[in-house]
Design a protein around this motif. Structure first.
Motif, PDB file in Angstrom:
ATOM      1  N   ARG A 120      36.733  41.407  23.800  1.00 40.81           N
ATOM      2  CA  ARG A 120      37.467  41.922  24.949  1.00 40.81           C
ATOM      3  C   ARG A 120      38.347  40.821  25.535  1.00 40.81           C
ATOM      4  O   ARG A 120      38.007  39.640  25.476  1.00 40.81           O
ATOM      5  CB  ARG A 120      36.520  42.441  26.042  1.00 40.81           C
ATOM      6  CG  ARG A 120      35.873  43.783  25.740  1.00 40.81           C
ATOM      7  CD  ARG A 120      36.898  44.898  25.680  1.00 40.81           C
ATOM      8  NE  ARG A 120      36.292  46.191  25.412  1.00 40.81           N
ATOM      9  CZ  ARG A 120      36.085  46.696  24.210  1.00 40.81           C
ATOM     10  NH1 ARG A 120      36.402  45.983  23.134  1.00 40.81           N
ATOM     11  NH2 ARG A 120      35.572  47.897  24.056  1.00 40.81           N
ATOM     12  N   ARG A 121      39.476  41.242  26.124  1.00 42.44           N
ATOM     13  CA  ARG A 121      40.371  40.330  26.825  1.00 42.44           C
ATOM     14  C   ARG A 121      40.642  40.912  28.208  1.00 42.44           C
ATOM     15  O   ARG A 121      40.833  42.124  28.340  1.00 42.44           O
ATOM     16  CB  ARG A 121      41.681  40.160  26.055  1.00 42.44           C
ATOM     17  CG  ARG A 121      41.508  39.519  24.682  1.00 42.44           C
ATOM     18  CD  ARG A 121      42.766  39.686  23.847  1.00 42.44           C
ATOM     19  NE  ARG A 121      42.690  38.963  22.588  1.00 42.44           N
ATOM     20  CZ  ARG A 121      42.109  39.433  21.484  1.00 42.44           C
ATOM     21  NH1 ARG A 121      41.549  40.643  21.497  1.00 42.44           N
ATOM     22  NH2 ARG A 121      42.086  38.721  20.377  1.00 42.44           N
ATOM     23  N   THR A 122      40.667  40.059  29.217  1.00 42.17           N
ATOM     24  CA  THR A 122      40.897  40.514  30.584  1.00 42.17           C
ATOM     25  C   THR A 122      42.119  39.820  31.164  1.00 42.17           C
ATOM     26  O   THR A 122      42.241  38.597  31.087  1.00 42.17           O
ATOM     27  CB  THR A 122      39.674  40.217  31.477  1.00 42.17           C
ATOM     28  OG1 THR A 122      38.520  40.857  30.924  1.00 42.17           O
ATOM     29  CG2 THR A 122      39.910  40.733  32.896  1.00 42.17           C
ATOM     30  N   TYR A 123      43.022  40.618  31.731  1.00 37.54           N
ATOM     31  CA  TYR A 123      44.217  40.091  32.380  1.00 37.54           C
ATOM     32  C   TYR A 123      44.221  40.522  33.846  1.00 37.54           C
ATOM     33  O   TYR A 123      43.842  41.647  34.174  1.00 37.54           O
ATOM     34  CB  TYR A 123      45.487  40.613  31.703  1.00 37.54           C
ATOM     35  CG  TYR A 123      45.764  39.992  30.356  1.00 37.54           C
ATOM     36  CD1 TYR A 123      46.555  38.852  30.246  1.00 37.54           C
ATOM     37  CD2 TYR A 123      45.233  40.543  29.191  1.00 37.54           C
ATOM     38  CE1 TYR A 123      46.812  38.282  29.013  1.00 37.54           C
ATOM     39  CE2 TYR A 123      45.482  39.977  27.952  1.00 37.54           C
ATOM     40  CZ  TYR A 123      46.278  38.847  27.871  1.00 37.54           C
ATOM     41  OH  TYR A 123      46.521  38.284  26.656  1.00 37.54           O
ATOM     42  N   ARG A 124      44.679  39.616  34.703  1.00 39.57           N
ATOM     43  CA  ARG A 124      44.817  39.924  36.134  1.00 39.57           C
ATOM     44  C   ARG A 124      46.247  39.622  36.551  1.00 39.57           C
ATOM     45  O   ARG A 124      46.749  38.526  36.326  1.00 39.57           O
ATOM     46  CB  ARG A 124      43.833  39.100  36.964  1.00 39.57           C
ATOM     47  CG  ARG A 124      44.054  39.225  38.456  1.00 39.57           C
ATOM     48  CD  ARG A 124      42.946  38.591  39.252  1.00 39.57           C
ATOM     49  NE  ARG A 124      41.757  39.435  39.268  1.00 39.57           N
ATOM     50  CZ  ARG A 124      40.837  39.389  40.216  1.00 39.57           C
ATOM     51  NH1 ARG A 124      40.952  38.540  41.212  1.00 39.57           N
ATOM     52  NH2 ARG A 124      39.792  40.184  40.171  1.00 39.57           N
ATOM     53  N   TYR A 125      46.888  40.620  37.150  1.00 36.04           N
ATOM     54  CA  TYR A 125      48.282  40.502  37.590  1.00 36.04           C
ATOM     55  C   TYR A 125      48.291  40.634  39.108  1.00 36.04           C
ATOM     56  O   TYR A 125      47.793  41.618  39.650  1.00 36.04           O
ATOM     57  CB  TYR A 125      49.114  41.616  36.960  1.00 36.04           C
ATOM     58  CG  TYR A 125      50.576  41.315  36.804  1.00 36.04           C
ATOM     59  CD1 TYR A 125      51.145  41.141  35.545  1.00 36.04           C
ATOM     60  CD2 TYR A 125      51.409  41.210  37.913  1.00 36.04           C
ATOM     61  CE1 TYR A 125      52.494  40.879  35.394  1.00 36.04           C
ATOM     62  CE2 TYR A 125      52.755  40.945  37.775  1.00 36.04           C
ATOM     63  CZ  TYR A 125      53.297  40.781  36.512  1.00 36.04           C
ATOM     64  OH  TYR A 125      54.633  40.514  36.373  1.00 36.04           O
ATOM     65  N   LEU A 126      48.857  39.650  39.802  1.00 43.30           N
ATOM     66  CA  LEU A 126      48.863  39.650  41.263  1.00 43.30           C
ATOM     67  C   LEU A 126      50.194  40.155  41.810  1.00 43.30           C
ATOM     68  O   LEU A 126      51.264  39.745  41.352  1.00 43.30           O
ATOM     69  CB  LEU A 126      48.599  38.243  41.797  1.00 43.30           C
ATOM     70  CG  LEU A 126      47.226  37.645  41.481  1.00 43.30           C
ATOM     71  CD1 LEU A 126      47.119  36.248  42.073  1.00 43.30           C
ATOM     72  CD2 LEU A 126      46.108  38.538  42.009  1.00 43.30           C
TER      73      LEU A 126
ATOM     74  N   ALA B 105      43.231  39.533  50.775  1.00 41.51           N
ATOM     75  CA  ALA B 105      43.991  38.393  51.304  1.00 41.51           C
ATOM     76  C   ALA B 105      45.497  38.596  51.181  1.00 41.51           C
ATOM     77  O   ALA B 105      46.240  37.670  50.843  1.00 41.51           O
ATOM     78  CB  ALA B 105      43.570  37.107  50.600  1.00 41.51           C
ATOM     79  N   GLY B 106      45.947  39.827  51.454  1.00 35.28           N
ATOM     80  CA  GLY B 106      47.372  40.106  51.428  1.00 35.28           C
ATOM     81  C   GLY B 106      47.966  40.303  50.054  1.00 35.28           C
ATOM     82  O   GLY B 106      49.184  40.469  49.918  1.00 35.28           O
TER      83      GLY B 106
END
Length: 218
Positions: free
Chosen positions: A111-117, A183-184
């Motif tokens: 599995r691969r996990t990406y987080r986009y802010l 946090a906004g």
């Protein structure tokens, strides 16, 4: 087997702001290029690095897994310290271990996990601007969450990216897609077996368009 060398596995973190992605390219600054140069300076060997994934321009990583083979036998702590001594400040080896000679992080990653802010604001802060995409402050979160839920499962994502291999499959499995406000910022987190080139950026772009009312779910 004697005389072939020793296999190693590393976990690498990096700030991708200054790099044109992961993959080494002649005359262009990349994360893989920086790591290969550091390994050469530390060990005296030019190695071929295998990675779990190829991040795009400006993408950061908390835990990119890489593997390579050296002809000389190094203790993992010694190799970690020597490599970090030659890396720029925005790339760091967090872990180093021995590995099988044929260890392939890309094939072994399940599995691969990406987080986009996202930064939903009219006036962005200059602090951390390279880590979040400034978007409309009037996003409708519920339609975005509903759309994210539709991503879960095994689908053909050809509309959102291209295969790393010419003519390769564009079918991928997503087992988690969620949005969290904190946090906004809005964090879009997606986990799957693999991703197409440009897939995450395009998925997040579609979610933002839905949140802004420019795109519907029908």
């Amino acid at each position: 087997m004697i005389g072939i060398g020793s296999g190693y596995r590393m976990v690498v973190a990096y700030d991708g702001t200054a790099y044109h992605g992961w993959q080494a390219q002649a005359g262009i600054s990349t994360v893989e290029g920086a790591l290969v140069l550091a390994l050469a300076a530390a060990t005296g060997e030019r190695v071929r690095v295998r990675a779990a994934g190829r991040t795009d321009t400006g993408v950061h990583a908390h835990g990119q897994v890489v593997a390579f083979v050296l002809s000389r036998n190094w203790s993992p702590p010694q190799l970690l310290a020597a490599t970090n001594a030659h890396l720029p400040a925005d790339v760091t080896v967090l872990e180093a271990d021995r590995a099988e000679l044929d260890f392939d992080p890309r094939r072994r990653a399940w599995r691969r996990t990406y987080r986009y802010l996202l930064a939903p604001t009219r006036v962005p802060s200059p602090v951390g601007r390279q880590y979040a995409w400034r978007v409309s402050p009037h996003l409708e979160m519920e339609p975005m969450r509903e759309a994210a839920r539709l991503l879960v499962g095994r689908h053909d994502f050809a509309a959102f990216g291209r295969s790393p291999q010419p003519g390769g499959s564009t079918v991928r499995t997503i087992d988690m897609a969620a949005l969290e406000s904190r946090a906004g910022l809005i964090a879009v987190e997606v986990r799957g077996d693999a991703f197409l080139r440009g897939m995450l950026r395009n998925l997040v772009g579609a979610l933002v368009a839905i949140g802004e009312g420019r795109l519907g779910l029908a």
